[in-house]
Design a protein around this motif. Structure first.
Motif, PDB file in Angstrom:
ATOM      1  N   ASN A 215       0.842  -1.196   0.000  1.00 60.44           N
ATOM      2  CA  ASN A 215       0.000   0.000   0.000  1.00 60.44           C
ATOM      3  C   ASN A 215       0.877   1.246   0.000  1.00 60.44           C
ATOM      4  O   ASN A 215       1.861   1.322   0.741  1.00 60.44           O
ATOM      5  CB  ASN A 215      -0.899   0.026   1.238  1.00 60.44           C
ATOM      6  N   THR A 216       0.505   2.201  -0.836  1.00 63.15           N
ATOM      7  CA  THR A 216       1.187   3.501  -0.879  1.00 63.15           C
ATOM      8  C   THR A 216       0.163   4.584  -0.609  1.00 63.15           C
ATOM      9  O   THR A 216      -0.865   4.655  -1.293  1.00 63.15           O
ATOM     10  CB  THR A 216       1.846   3.744  -2.252  1.00 63.15           C
ATOM     11  N   ILE A 217       0.428   5.414   0.393  1.00 65.33           N
ATOM     12  CA  ILE A 217      -0.531   6.457   0.777  1.00 65.33           C
ATOM     13  C   ILE A 217       0.215   7.750   1.125  1.00 65.33           C
ATOM     14  O   ILE A 217       1.439   7.748   1.309  1.00 65.33           O
ATOM     15  CB  ILE A 217      -1.395   6.027   1.986  1.00 65.33           C
ATOM     16  N   GLU A 218      -0.542   8.834   1.210  1.00 67.57           N
ATOM     17  CA  GLU A 218      -0.026  10.086   1.761  1.00 67.57           C
ATOM     18  C   GLU A 218      -0.273  10.055   3.275  1.00 67.57           C
ATOM     19  O   GLU A 218      -1.335   9.628   3.716  1.00 67.57           O
ATOM     20  CB  GLU A 218      -0.765  11.278   1.174  1.00 67.57           C
ATOM     21  N   GLN A 219       0.718  10.504   4.000  1.00 67.76           N
ATOM     22  CA  GLN A 219       0.592  10.463   5.456  1.00 67.76           C
ATOM     23  C   GLN A 219       0.972  11.817   6.042  1.00 67.76           C
ATOM     24  O   GLN A 219       1.913  12.460   5.565  1.00 67.76           O
ATOM     25  CB  GLN A 219       1.537   9.378   6.000  1.00 67.76           C
ATOM     26  N   GLU A 220       0.227  12.254   7.035  1.00 66.47           N
ATOM     27  CA  GLU A 220       0.524  13.517   7.704  1.00 66.47           C
ATOM     28  C   GLU A 220       0.752  13.248   9.183  1.00 66.47           C
ATOM     29  O   GLU A 220       0.035  12.452   9.795  1.00 66.47           O
ATOM     30  CB  GLU A 220      -0.618  14.512   7.510  1.00 66.47           C
ATOM     31  N   PHE A 221       1.765  13.930   9.736  1.00 72.41           N
ATOM     32  CA  PHE A 221       2.139  13.689  11.117  1.00 72.41           C
ATOM     33  C   PHE A 221       1.706  14.838  12.016  1.00 72.41           C
ATOM     34  O   PHE A 221       1.378  15.934  11.544  1.00 72.41           O
ATOM     35  CB  PHE A 221       3.645  13.473  11.230  1.00 72.41           C
ATOM     36  N   SER A 222       1.770  14.585  13.308  1.00 76.67           N
ATOM     37  CA  SER A 222       1.398  15.611  14.282  1.00 76.67           C
ATOM     38  C   SER A 222       2.334  16.807  14.209  1.00 76.67           C
ATOM     39  O   SER A 222       1.999  17.899  14.678  1.00 76.67           O
ATOM     40  CB  SER A 222       1.428  15.012  15.706  1.00 76.67           C
ATOM     41  N   THR A 223       3.492  16.615  13.601  1.00 75.24           N
ATOM     42  CA  THR A 223       4.463  17.712  13.446  1.00 75.24           C
ATOM     43  C   THR A 223       4.133  18.607  12.251  1.00 75.24           C
ATOM     44  O   THR A 223       4.796  19.617  12.017  1.00 75.24           O
ATOM     45  CB  THR A 223       5.870  17.126  13.252  1.00 75.24           C
ATOM     46  N   GLY A 224       3.121  18.236  11.450  1.00 70.87           N
ATOM     47  CA  GLY A 224       2.742  19.027  10.293  1.00 70.87           C
ATOM     48  C   GLY A 224       3.396  18.575   9.000  1.00 70.87           C
ATOM     49  O   GLY A 224       3.064  19.071   7.921  1.00 70.87           O
ATOM     50  N   LYS A 225       4.322  17.618   9.078  1.00 67.74           N
ATOM     51  CA  LYS A 225       5.011  17.119   7.893  1.00 67.74           C
ATOM     52  C   LYS A 225       4.086  16.224   7.076  1.00 67.74           C
ATOM     53  O   LYS A 225       3.258  15.479   7.624  1.00 67.74           O
ATOM     54  CB  LYS A 225       6.255  16.332   8.303  1.00 67.74           C
ATOM     55  N   LYS A 226       4.256  16.284   5.730  1.00 65.73           N
ATOM     56  CA  LYS A 226       3.511  15.404   4.830  1.00 65.73           C
ATOM     57  C   LYS A 226       4.501  14.506   4.106  1.00 65.73           C
ATOM     58  O   LYS A 226       5.525  14.987   3.630  1.00 65.73           O
ATOM     59  CB  LYS A 226       2.703  16.215   3.820  1.00 65.73           C
ATOM     60  N   VAL A 227       4.191  13.211   4.047  1.00 70.49           N
ATOM     61  CA  VAL A 227       5.116  12.272   3.415  1.00 70.49           C
ATOM     62  C   VAL A 227       4.352  11.303   2.528  1.00 70.49           C
ATOM     63  O   VAL A 227       3.118  11.179   2.605  1.00 70.49           O
ATOM     64  CB  VAL A 227       5.919  11.469   4.475  1.00 70.49           C
ATOM     65  N   LEU A 228       5.127  10.634   1.661  1.00 69.49           N
ATOM     66  CA  LEU A 228       4.595   9.543   0.849  1.00 69.49           C
ATOM     67  C   LEU A 228       5.171   8.267   1.439  1.00 69.49           C
ATOM     68  O   LEU A 228       6.388   8.106   1.521  1.00 69.49           O
ATOM     69  CB  LEU A 228       5.044   9.714  -0.608  1.00 69.49           C
TER      70      LEU A 228
END
Length: 599
Positions: A215-228
């Motif tokens: 699975n490949t998704i976009e993920q956002e963290f509590s730090t505000g960073k966005k990653v693939l």
């Protein structure tokens, strides 16, 4: 067993003509690791991976570049009739499959093959042990492999490893750097808890455990960073998921770039809409055909100038449409309900120009009307006077015109009593009035009084976007006038578009009318066009069978070019520009050939 028996059939595809931005969107919006690239004939030519997308982004690849220019792999393309034994130990996790015709039919995945129990997992792991030269153990949720740890820790990508129950086993320092999270807060914790507590927006690991596939998704963290993130399952001998390995790439900047691109696209649409609105607004009020931005910008300035009564000097080569600009200003002015009087200063005989402009009293001169006559400036009282070819006005008349502009009054010939008038003056010329003031052929005080707001109409060769609309306009008019149904071929239009148009719009209109009237068929071909350029002149003058002195031959060609250029342009500056020489050089050569009586 063959590849076609275990491959995943079909799937997303890209064309070579797709852009980097479009490819990125496809990866972001779909949970895929790879997308095949097809050519225009639907032939499979290469495979684009998510790592290709990320690598190109890191290199600063522009969003609008075609993907055929991106770096991607051609080696991982296999035939559907190949045996799967050939790929058991292949390093490529995903391969694109083609049929005998070279067309894409599916994706072959080593992991997919393992899930189906087609190969011996223990043999695969043993082979991996040999390659890494280390001992692989997974016992009670702990990893023990010094070399493997070193590889994981030095990876540029963030790596996150859990066991088959979503308990966190290992996190590398790149993961910490990319996400802003600390491994001490996450090691040995379950992904269900981390997702619930808001450390991550959603977990790809949990998706893998649920659907048992990558699975490949976009993920956002509590730090505000966005990653693939891309999570991949690892299966044990019994087909159970023993671990989930997740790769993480920072796409925060990619999102920012995407947002910036979206803003720019909106701005582009906004500007296009504004230009189109300008074009419709302005062109509904005049006979001007304009699509080129240069011309639309000029009309915008003219529209602003129209609202005030200031004097306007319209400059430009012969045939560019200076009179149409004058009419446009008049039609958008407060004086549009009053008279618009056009006066061609070069067409009135010098002995009559004063009486025509300013009128005369009875008995002013022999042959005069017994009752006297009102001049054109008096006729235009309350309206607008357009003085075309103002550069041809004699010096003695220039004095009287200056009085009209400064004092708002005229004196009839033979009268000493001034008459008050209220007119707006628009003037136009294709001559260089500034140069004329230097050689005393035009009054400097009048020039400065006229040159309050100068508008320079660009030549047709500098606003080529207007050429085809003008052709269509003239063609439509003439077809209606003569009850024709004629059209230009693409080659003919292309020739007209690329022609230099020394005579500008006037020349274009004349040529369109000539070929429409003279052509014998409803199709007007390239050969029907009576266009001659400077190259034709050189060819004509250099194909003589007679052998003559080289210097004389060159002189004849040069004299002919100078003559033709001056006739077309009507002035020294533009003629010199057509020939690509300085105006001073043009004057010197023309003078010499005139003295030799060659011109």
């Amino acid at each position: 067993m063959k590849v076609r028996d275990v491959m995943i059939r079909g799937g997303l595809t890209l064309k070579e003509s797709n852009t980097f931005y479009e490819a990125s969107q496809l990866f972001i919006n779909n949970q895929v690791e790879v997308i095949p690239i097809l050519d225009e004939k639907e032939i499979l030519i290469s495979l684009l991976t998510k790592n290709d997308i990320i690598d190109n982004y890191m290199k600063g690849t522009k969003p609008d570049i075609n993907i055929k220019y991106l770096s991607h792999s051609k080696k991982n393309i296999i035939d559907e009739d190949s045996k799967i034994d050939n790929y058991v130990n292949d390093k490529e996790s995903y391969m694109a499959v083609k049929n005998a015709q070279g067309k894409f039919v599916g994706i072959f995945s080593v992991n997919n093959m393992l899930r189906k129990g087609i190969t011996n997992e223990s043999e695969k792991i043993n082979e991996l042990k040999k390659k890494l030269n280390c001992t692989y153990e997974c016992s009670q949720g702990r990893l023990n492999c010094t070399e493997l740890d070193a590889v994981i820790e030095s990876s540029f990508d963030g790596i996150y490893i859990t066991d088959g129950k979503a308990n966190t086993l290992k996190i590398n320092k790149s993961y910490e750097k990319i996400t802003g999270l600390q491994r001490k807060d996450m090691i040995n914790r379950n992904m269900y808890e981390l997702e619930k507590e808001g450390y991550i927006s959603k977990s790809a690991t949990l998706m893998v455990l649920k659907n048992r596939k990558t699975n490949t998704i976009e993920q956002e963290f509590s730090t505000g960073k966005k990653v693939l993130v891309s999570s991949n399952p690892i299966f044990d001998d019994k087909g159970n998921i023993s671990m989930v390995v997740t790769n993480v790439r920072d796409i925060t900047e990619l999102y920012e770039l995407q947002e910036e691109l979206a803003k720019n696209m909106k701005l582009t649409e906004k500007y296009y809409s504004e230009i189109e609105a300008m074009r419709i607004q302005y062109l509904n009020l005049s006979d001007i055909i304009a699509k080129d931005k240069t011309m639309l910008d000029l009309l915008e300035v003219a529209k602003r100038v129209a609202n005030v009564d200031t004097t306007v000097l319209i400059l430009g080569e012969t045939g560019v449409g200076k009179e149409e600009i004058a009419k446009f200003i008049y039609q958008n002015s407060m004086r549009r309900s009053k008279n618009f009087i056009k006066i061609n200063c070069g067409a009135i005989p010098q002995n009559l120009i004063e009486s025509e402009l300013f009128g005369y009293v009875k008995g002013a001169f022999t042959g005069a009307n017994k009752e006297g006559k009102m001049g054109l400036f008096e006729v235009a009282d309350g309206g607008t006077v357009f003085l075309d070819e103002i550069g041809e006005l004699p010096l003695d008349i220039q004095v009287k015109l200056l009085n009209v502009l400064q004092e708002g009054e005229v004196e009839r010939v033979g009268s000493v009593k001034p008459i008050k008038i209220d007119v707006r003056v628009l003037a136009a010329t294709n001559r260089n009035l500034e140069d004329m003031t230097k050689d005393k052929s035009f009054r400097a005080d009048l020039y400065y009084r006229l040159n309050v707001v100068p508008l320079i109409v660009p030549p047709l060769r500098e606003r080529r976007e207007d050429i085809i609309p003008l052709i269509q306009h003239f063609l439509s008019q003439l077809n209606k006038k003569y009850n024709f149904d004629k059209t230009f071929t693409i080659e003919a239009v292309n020739t007209l578009y690329n022609y230099n148009w020394p005579g500008n719009v006037r020349e274009l209109k004349n040529i369109v009318e000539r070929v429409i009237v003279m052509s014998s068929s409803d199709k007007i071909f390239e050969n029907d066009l009576p266009i001659k350029n400077l190259a034709n002149i050189i060819k004509k003058n250099s194909t003589s069978d007679d052998i003559c002195n080289l210097k004389e031959a060159v002189g004849k060609v040069e004299a002919n070019l100078i003559s033709k250029a001056f006739d077309s342009a009507g002035n020294v500056r533009d003629a010199a520009k057509m020939l690509g020489i300085d105006a001073s050089t043009f004057v010197r050569k023309r003078k010499r050939y005139l003295e030799q009586d060659v011109l």
